[in-house]
Design an enzyme around this catalytic site. Structure first.
Site, mmCIF file in Angstrom:
data_model
loop_
_atom_site.group_PDB
_atom_site.id
_atom_site.type_symbol
_atom_site.label_atom_id
_atom_site.label_comp_id
_atom_site.label_asym_id
_atom_site.label_seq_id
_atom_site.Cartn_x
_atom_site.Cartn_y
_atom_site.Cartn_z
ATOM 1 N N CYS A 64 -7.513 49.771 -31.878
ATOM 2 C CA CYS A 64 -9.128 48.900 -31.290
ATOM 3 C C CYS A 64 -8.416 47.193 -31.534
ATOM 4 C CB CYS A 64 -10.328 49.404 -32.386
ATOM 5 S SG CYS A 64 -11.170 48.075 -33.243
ATOM 6 N N CYS A 67 -10.179 45.414 -34.227
ATOM 7 C CA CYS A 67 -9.617 45.898 -35.944
ATOM 8 C C CYS A 67 -7.871 45.375 -35.296
ATOM 9 C CB CYS A 67 -8.985 47.725 -35.623
ATOM 10 S SG CYS A 67 -10.593 48.223 -35.667
#
Length: 135
Positions: A64, A67
């Site tokens: 991600c 992230c």
């Protein structure tokens, strides 16, 4: 207007939101109040810890982009907070049962815990967050 007292968890989660939105400068030193959840038994210890200090569960995925972008900013925040709060990182790809238990459908999701129970509002995002792929 009445005054509202914010809990340590709420303050930390609000600060995390601010950092994600604005950035935080230089790379942080590793914080000793960040752990990675690797087993159900270890997660139970984290729930027990939430009886004595606020815990933030950080649901993420290694693939991600938001992230990965947020990680150093959250690390800096945690280093600045010292031992006042514990951040427990949970890789959603490796911990599907916890994803289901907390009904996480978006990366990044941060959930506050106190006394083993969820407290406050969840943080989801940032705006460029990634929906969880159930496939």
């Amino acid at each position: 207007m009445p005054h509202t007292r914010l809990t340590t968890t709420a303050c930390a989660l609000l600060a995390t939101t601010a950092l994600l939105a604005t950035g935080c400068g230089s790379d942080p030193k590793p914080a000793n109040n960040i752990v990675e959840i690797t087993s159900d038994a270890y997660f139970q210890k984290i729930l027990d810890t939430s009886k004595t200090k606020p815990v933030a569960l950080d649901f993420y995925a290694t693939w991600c982009p938001p992230c990965r972008e947020a990680k150093p900013k959250v690390d800096k925040l945690m280093a600045d907070r010292g031992d006042k709060i514990l951040l427990a990182r949970i890789d959603g790809d490796k911990n599907k049962p916890l994803m289901d238990k907390y009904q996480v459908s978006w990366f990044i999701t941060i959930v506050g815990l106190r006394n083993g129970a969820e407290v406050g509002d969840r943080l989801k995002g940032p705006k460029s967050g990634v929906p969880v792929d159930d496939g």
